[in-house]
Design a protein around this motif. Structure first.
Motif, PDB file in Angstrom:
ATOM      1  N   LYS A   4       0.546  -1.457  -0.164  1.00 39.96           N
ATOM      2  CA  LYS A   4      -0.172  -0.176  -0.158  1.00 39.96           C
ATOM      3  C   LYS A   4       1.190   1.344   0.221  1.00 39.96           C
ATOM      4  CE  LYS A   4      -4.139  -2.142   2.678  1.00 39.96           C
ATOM      5  NZ  LYS A   4      -4.400  -1.739   3.542  1.00 39.96           N
ATOM      6  N   ILE A   5       0.452   2.126  -0.046  1.00 40.15           N
ATOM      7  CA  ILE A   5       1.424   3.264  -0.805  1.00 40.15           C
ATOM      8  C   ILE A   5       0.357   4.622  -0.371  1.00 40.15           C
ATOM      9  CG2 ILE A   5       2.931   4.784  -2.598  1.00 40.15           C
ATOM     10  CD1 ILE A   5       3.429   1.734  -4.068  1.00 40.15           C
ATOM     11  N   GLY A   6       1.359   5.666  -0.003  1.00 38.53           N
ATOM     12  CA  GLY A   6       0.317   6.936   0.433  1.00 38.53           C
ATOM     13  C   GLY A   6       1.150   7.815  -0.753  1.00 38.53           C
ATOM     14  N   VAL A   7       0.124   8.544  -0.673  1.00 38.30           N
ATOM     15  CA  VAL A   7       0.734   9.609  -2.089  1.00 38.30           C
ATOM     16  C   VAL A   7       0.237  10.934  -1.452  1.00 38.30           C
ATOM     17  CG1 VAL A   7       0.502  10.797  -4.321  1.00 38.30           C
ATOM     18  CG2 VAL A   7       0.658   8.022  -3.928  1.00 38.30           C
ATOM     19  N   GLN A   8       0.989  12.096  -1.454  1.00 34.03           N
ATOM     20  CA  GLN A   8       0.959  13.172  -0.668  1.00 34.03           C
ATOM     21  C   GLN A   8      -0.480  12.941  -1.378  1.00 34.03           C
ATOM     22  OE1 GLN A   8       4.099  15.671  -0.874  1.00 34.03           O
ATOM     23  NE2 GLN A   8       4.921  14.067   0.882  1.00 34.03           N
ATOM     24  N   HIS A   9      -1.009  14.332  -1.243  1.00 33.21           N
ATOM     25  CA  HIS A   9      -2.251  15.048  -1.770  1.00 33.21           C
ATOM     26  C   HIS A   9      -3.477  14.699  -2.820  1.00 33.21           C
ATOM     27  CE1 HIS A   9       0.063  18.108  -0.714  1.00 33.21           C
ATOM     28  NE2 HIS A   9       0.860  18.144  -1.095  1.00 33.21           N
ATOM     29  N   GLU A  13      -5.265   4.906  -1.480  1.00 31.04           N
ATOM     30  CA  GLU A  13      -3.867   5.419  -1.467  1.00 31.04           C
ATOM     31  C   GLU A  13      -3.894   4.418  -3.122  1.00 31.04           C
ATOM     32  OE1 GLU A  13      -3.735   3.197   2.198  1.00 31.04           O
ATOM     33  OE2 GLU A  13      -4.942   1.435   1.809  1.00 31.04           O
ATOM     34  N   ILE A  14      -2.570   3.595  -3.262  1.00 30.82           N
ATOM     35  CA  ILE A  14      -2.459   2.292  -4.154  1.00 30.82           C
ATOM     36  C   ILE A  14      -2.120   1.108  -3.730  1.00 30.82           C
ATOM     37  CG2 ILE A  14      -0.613   1.561  -6.011  1.00 30.82           C
ATOM     38  CD1 ILE A  14      -0.356   5.111  -6.300  1.00 30.82           C
ATOM     39  N   VAL A  15      -2.989   0.723  -4.183  1.00 31.19           N
ATOM     40  CA  VAL A  15      -2.905  -0.686  -3.398  1.00 31.19           C
ATOM     41  C   VAL A  15      -2.315  -1.728  -4.136  1.00 31.19           C
ATOM     42  CG1 VAL A  15      -4.133  -2.908  -1.973  1.00 31.19           C
ATOM     43  CG2 VAL A  15      -4.358  -0.422  -1.574  1.00 31.19           C
ATOM     44  N   LEU A  16      -1.805  -2.797  -4.457  1.00 32.91           N
ATOM     45  CA  LEU A  16      -1.515  -4.154  -5.617  1.00 32.91           C
ATOM     46  C   LEU A  16      -0.146  -5.242  -4.831  1.00 32.91           C
ATOM     47  CD1 LEU A  16       2.189  -3.532  -6.581  1.00 32.91           C
ATOM     48  CD2 LEU A  16       1.648  -1.257  -6.214  1.00 32.91           C
ATOM     49  N   GLU A  17      -0.666  -6.901  -5.765  1.00 32.84           N
ATOM     50  CA  GLU A  17      -0.198  -7.316  -5.519  1.00 32.84           C
ATOM     51  C   GLU A  17       1.363  -7.489  -6.274  1.00 32.84           C
ATOM     52  OE1 GLU A  17      -1.209 -10.029  -3.136  1.00 32.84           O
ATOM     53  OE2 GLU A  17      -2.603  -8.191  -1.902  1.00 32.84           O
ATOM     54  N   SER A  18       2.167  -7.243  -5.189  1.00 29.37           N
ATOM     55  CA  SER A  18       3.430  -7.704  -6.055  1.00 29.37           C
ATOM     56  C   SER A  18       4.175  -9.304  -5.994  1.00 29.37           C
ATOM     57  CB  SER A  18       4.563  -6.294  -5.618  1.00 29.37           C
ATOM     58  OG  SER A  18       5.768  -7.041  -6.536  1.00 29.37           O
ATOM     59  N   ARG A  48       1.467  -5.141 -14.783  1.00 28.12           N
ATOM     60  CA  ARG A  48       0.827  -3.579 -14.709  1.00 28.12           C
ATOM     61  C   ARG A  48       2.563  -2.494 -13.614  1.00 28.12           C
ATOM     62  NH1 ARG A  48      -5.173  -3.116 -13.788  1.00 28.12           N
ATOM     63  NH2 ARG A  48      -4.132  -4.826 -11.781  1.00 28.12           N
ATOM     64  N   LYS A  49       2.926  -2.083 -14.530  1.00 25.19           N
ATOM     65  CA  LYS A  49       3.909  -1.024 -13.407  1.00 25.19           C
ATOM     66  C   LYS A  49       3.290   0.159 -12.650  1.00 25.19           C
ATOM     67  CE  LYS A  49       8.258  -1.243 -14.169  1.00 25.19           C
ATOM     68  NZ  LYS A  49       9.304  -1.206 -15.034  1.00 25.19           N
ATOM     69  N   VAL A  50       3.597  -0.024 -11.244  1.00 21.60           N
ATOM     70  CA  VAL A  50       3.379   1.564 -11.049  1.00 21.60           C
ATOM     71  C   VAL A  50       4.246   1.988 -10.828  1.00 21.60           C
ATOM     72  CG1 VAL A  50       2.301   2.703  -9.083  1.00 21.60           C
ATOM     73  CG2 VAL A  50       1.283   0.694  -9.790  1.00 21.60           C
ATOM     74  N   LEU A  51       4.084   3.515 -11.450  1.00 21.78           N
ATOM     75  CA  LEU A  51       5.090   4.432 -10.938  1.00 21.78           C
ATOM     76  C   LEU A  51       4.738   6.124  -9.682  1.00 21.78           C
ATOM     77  CD1 LEU A  51       6.375   5.089 -14.818  1.00 21.78           C
ATOM     78  CD2 LEU A  51       7.346   3.108 -12.590  1.00 21.78           C
ATOM     79  N   VAL A  52       5.179   5.858  -8.829  1.00 19.49           N
ATOM     80  CA  VAL A  52       4.977   7.262  -7.795  1.00 19.49           C
ATOM     81  C   VAL A  52       6.536   7.756  -8.134  1.00 19.49           C
ATOM     82  CG1 VAL A  52       4.200   8.072  -5.827  1.00 19.49           C
ATOM     83  CG2 VAL A  52       3.493   5.795  -6.927  1.00 19.49           C
TER      84      VAL A  52
END
Length: 75
Positions: A4-9, A13-18, A48-52
């Motif tokens: 789980k990735i929290g992104v400012q503003h 949140e981004i949730v992914l199974e890696s 899929r690729k997630v970029l933050v």
């Protein structure tokens, strides 16, 4: 591995199974936060690729995937 990735503003949140191990995810997050890379890049189980952007990461939660319960069993 659930990430789980929290992104400012951002209210969500981004949730992914890696398929990566916890150590690999932690290393990628550490490199992004240390400024070694400008983007945190993770791949999920579906390819899929997630970029933050590194400067927008609020928090990262690394854990095992939760097993979904089905049925009317007692809690």
């Amino acid at each position: 591995m659930e990430v789980k990735i929290g992104v400012q503003h951002s209210p969500r949140e981004i949730v992914l199974e890696s398929g990566e191990s916890a150590e690999e995810v932690e290393r990628a997050v550490g490199d992004a936060l240390a400024g070694k890379t400008q983007l945190l890049s993770l791949s999920d189980d579906k390819g899929r690729k997630v970029l933050v952007p590194s400067d927008r990461i609020a928090y990262v939660e690394i854990g095992e995937p939760a097993v979904r319960r089905v049925g009317f069993g007692a809690l």
